[in-house]
Motif scaffolding. Structure first.
Motif, PDB file in Angstrom:
ATOM      1  N   ARG A 177      48.150  57.555  30.909  1.00  0.00           N
ATOM      2  CA  ARG A 177      47.638  56.398  30.626  1.00  0.00           C
ATOM      3  C   ARG A 177      48.500  55.427  30.183  1.00  0.00           C
ATOM      4  NH1 ARG A 177      43.413  59.434  28.191  1.00  0.00           N
ATOM      5  NH2 ARG A 177      44.279  59.243  26.139  1.00  0.00           N
ATOM      6  N   ALA A 178      49.546  55.616  29.393  1.00  0.00           N
ATOM      7  CA  ALA A 178      50.450  54.885  28.991  1.00  0.00           C
ATOM      8  C   ALA A 178      51.555  54.315  30.131  1.00  0.00           C
ATOM      9  CB  ALA A 178      51.034  55.279  27.758  1.00  0.00           C
ATOM     10  N   PHE A 179      51.936  55.454  30.902  1.00  0.00           N
ATOM     11  CA  PHE A 179      52.736  54.990  32.143  1.00  0.00           C
ATOM     12  C   PHE A 179      51.938  53.944  33.108  1.00  0.00           C
ATOM     13  CE2 PHE A 179      54.494  56.434  36.271  1.00  0.00           C
ATOM     14  CZ  PHE A 179      55.911  56.044  35.775  1.00  0.00           C
ATOM     15  N   VAL A 180      50.660  54.577  33.410  1.00  0.00           N
ATOM     16  CA  VAL A 180      50.103  53.610  34.313  1.00  0.00           C
ATOM     17  C   VAL A 180      49.943  52.264  33.644  1.00  0.00           C
ATOM     18  CG1 VAL A 180      47.729  53.206  35.433  1.00  0.00           C
ATOM     19  CG2 VAL A 180      48.577  55.678  35.509  1.00  0.00           C
ATOM     20  N   ALA A 181      49.533  52.010  32.583  1.00  0.00           N
ATOM     21  CA  ALA A 181      49.259  50.730  31.935  1.00  0.00           C
ATOM     22  C   ALA A 181      50.549  49.745  32.067  1.00  0.00           C
ATOM     23  CB  ALA A 181      48.993  50.893  30.457  1.00  0.00           C
ATOM     24  N   TRP A 182      51.730  50.680  31.691  1.00  0.00           N
ATOM     25  CA  TRP A 182      52.961  50.098  31.800  1.00  0.00           C
ATOM     26  C   TRP A 182      53.213  49.498  33.337  1.00  0.00           C
ATOM     27  CZ3 TRP A 182      57.857  51.575  34.371  1.00  0.00           C
ATOM     28  CH2 TRP A 182      59.022  50.811  34.438  1.00  0.00           C
ATOM     29  N   ASN A 183      52.899  50.293  34.302  1.00  0.00           N
ATOM     30  CA  ASN A 183      53.432  49.821  35.827  1.00  0.00           C
ATOM     31  C   ASN A 183      52.082  48.809  36.172  1.00  0.00           C
ATOM     32  OD1 ASN A 183      55.327  51.626  37.441  1.00  0.00           O
ATOM     33  ND2 ASN A 183      54.215  52.983  36.260  1.00  0.00           N
ATOM     34  N   VAL A 184      51.253  48.804  35.349  1.00  0.00           N
ATOM     35  CA  VAL A 184      50.037  47.832  36.044  1.00  0.00           C
ATOM     36  C   VAL A 184      50.436  46.518  35.454  1.00  0.00           C
ATOM     37  CG1 VAL A 184      47.627  47.127  35.845  1.00  0.00           C
ATOM     38  CG2 VAL A 184      47.981  49.455  36.276  1.00  0.00           C
ATOM     39  N   ALA A 185      50.890  46.555  34.228  1.00  0.00           N
ATOM     40  CA  ALA A 185      51.470  45.421  33.515  1.00  0.00           C
ATOM     41  C   ALA A 185      52.523  44.696  34.465  1.00  0.00           C
ATOM     42  CB  ALA A 185      51.774  45.666  32.013  1.00  0.00           C
ATOM     43  N   GLY A 186      53.351  45.590  34.703  1.00  0.00           N
ATOM     44  CA  GLY A 186      54.407  44.989  35.403  1.00  0.00           C
ATOM     45  C   GLY A 186      54.192  44.387  36.808  1.00  0.00           C
ATOM     46  N   LEU A 187      52.955  45.057  37.395  1.00  0.00           N
ATOM     47  CA  LEU A 187      52.385  44.218  38.788  1.00  0.00           C
ATOM     48  C   LEU A 187      51.874  43.174  38.284  1.00  0.00           C
ATOM     49  CD1 LEU A 187      51.353  47.309  40.572  1.00  0.00           C
ATOM     50  CD2 LEU A 187      53.124  46.093  41.280  1.00  0.00           C
ATOM     51  N   ALA A 188      50.985  43.059  37.078  1.00  0.00           N
ATOM     52  CA  ALA A 188      50.277  41.883  36.901  1.00  0.00           C
ATOM     53  C   ALA A 188      51.296  40.731  36.464  1.00  0.00           C
ATOM     54  CB  ALA A 188      49.391  42.100  35.611  1.00  0.00           C
ATOM     55  N   ASP A 189      52.352  40.967  35.969  1.00  0.00           N
ATOM     56  CA  ASP A 189      53.236  39.822  35.459  1.00  0.00           C
ATOM     57  C   ASP A 189      53.655  39.306  37.035  1.00  0.00           C
ATOM     58  OD1 ASP A 189      55.601  38.327  33.854  1.00  0.00           O
ATOM     59  OD2 ASP A 189      56.883  40.043  35.048  1.00  0.00           O
ATOM     60  N   HIS A 190      53.909  40.201  37.852  1.00  0.00           N
ATOM     61  CA  HIS A 190      54.499  39.523  39.037  1.00  0.00           C
ATOM     62  C   HIS A 190      53.255  38.511  39.940  1.00  0.00           C
ATOM     63  CE1 HIS A 190      57.824  42.898  40.024  1.00  0.00           C
ATOM     64  NE2 HIS A 190      58.100  41.884  39.261  1.00  0.00           N
TER      65      HIS A 190
END
Length: 255
Positions: A177-190
């Motif tokens: 869950r933490a890893f998915v959240a980190w990747n989703v946050a990275g994409l959301a920032d973009h």
């Protein structure tokens, strides 16, 4: 007219962009070796050639002002497409390239893909340009600090992929869950950065009337962000998310 940028900013941006083909080669090569794939040098070289061609084409078009120059009417549309299309096309192509998919799905490749996000700290140059009156605060603060947030947490993701790979891949685990959240946050920032950049850019989609605008991204070297550096980082996020959703892969040796 596209404003100039300080030499220190230009050198930093070019240096980071120049590392993209090398990072693609290293990630693919180590991943393919870990997956036990024959002919891994050719596979890694093909990825590197593709990254070089992509970057070279973008630089050539920007240098020739092909679609990027004044009066900038359709430039923001092209910038948005330059970000989105490579990500969509590469992710779709991976589904038809089982060897490359197997290579990038290994632990050896995944932690290296996470390490690519360390370069997100280059977003600090936005703060420099804002201080010099080259970028609006409406774009600068969310884009810069969003990038930094992902960049400074990338080592945690790298460590998790190396030391807690099984937990990261296991559905329902806290690490996953933490890893998915980190990747989703990275994409959301973009998505936030590209959206604000486009809406603050003079042209057909100029809905946020701020001064200065984001027109600095229409010229070299800053155009490398929307057409090369940002989509490459987004690809990394998408590939990592795809890899943990599809755990079937070839046995991996420790690398």
């Amino acid at each position: 007219m596209v404003p100039s940028v300080p030499s220190g900013v230009a050198i930093t941006v070019v240096a980071v962009a120049s590392l993209i083909p090398l990072s693609g080669f290293v990630t693919t090569a180590f991943g393919a070796r870990a997956a036990g794939l024959a002919g891994w040098p050719r596979l890694a070289a093909s990825v590197t050639a593709g990254l070089l061609a992509w970057g070279g084409l973008g630089v050539a078009l920007a240098a020739l002002h092909a679609g990027w120059g004044a009066p900038f009417r359709f430039t923001p549309v092209l910038v948005a497409l330059a970000y989105a299309l490579p990500v969509v096309l590469v992710v779709a192509a991976l589904r038809r390239a089982p060897r490359l998919r197997a290579a990038l799905g290994t632990r050896s490749a995944l932690w290296r893909l996470a390490s690519i996000q360390l370069a997100r700290n280059v977003g600090l140059v936005f703060l420099v340009l804002h201080a010099r009156g080259r970028l609006p605060g409406l774009f600068t603060y969310p884009a810069a600090w969003g990038d930094v947030a992902i960049g400074v947490t990338a080592p945690v993701a790298m460590w998790a992929l190396w030391s807690r790979e099984a937990q990261v891949r296991r559905p329902g685990s806290g690490w996953r869950r933490a890893f998915v959240a980190w990747n989703v946050a990275g994409l959301a920032d973009h998505v936030v950065a590209v959206t604000l950049g486009v809406l603050c850019f003079p042209g057909a989609l100029h809905l946020l009337h701020v001064h200065p605008t984001t027109v600095v991204f229409a010229g070299l070297p800053m155009v490398l962000f929307p057409i090369y550096m940002v989509p490459f980082a987004a690809m990394g996020h998408r590939i990592m998310l795809d890899a943990i959703r599809h755990p079937e892969r070839l046995p991996e040796a420790a690398t």
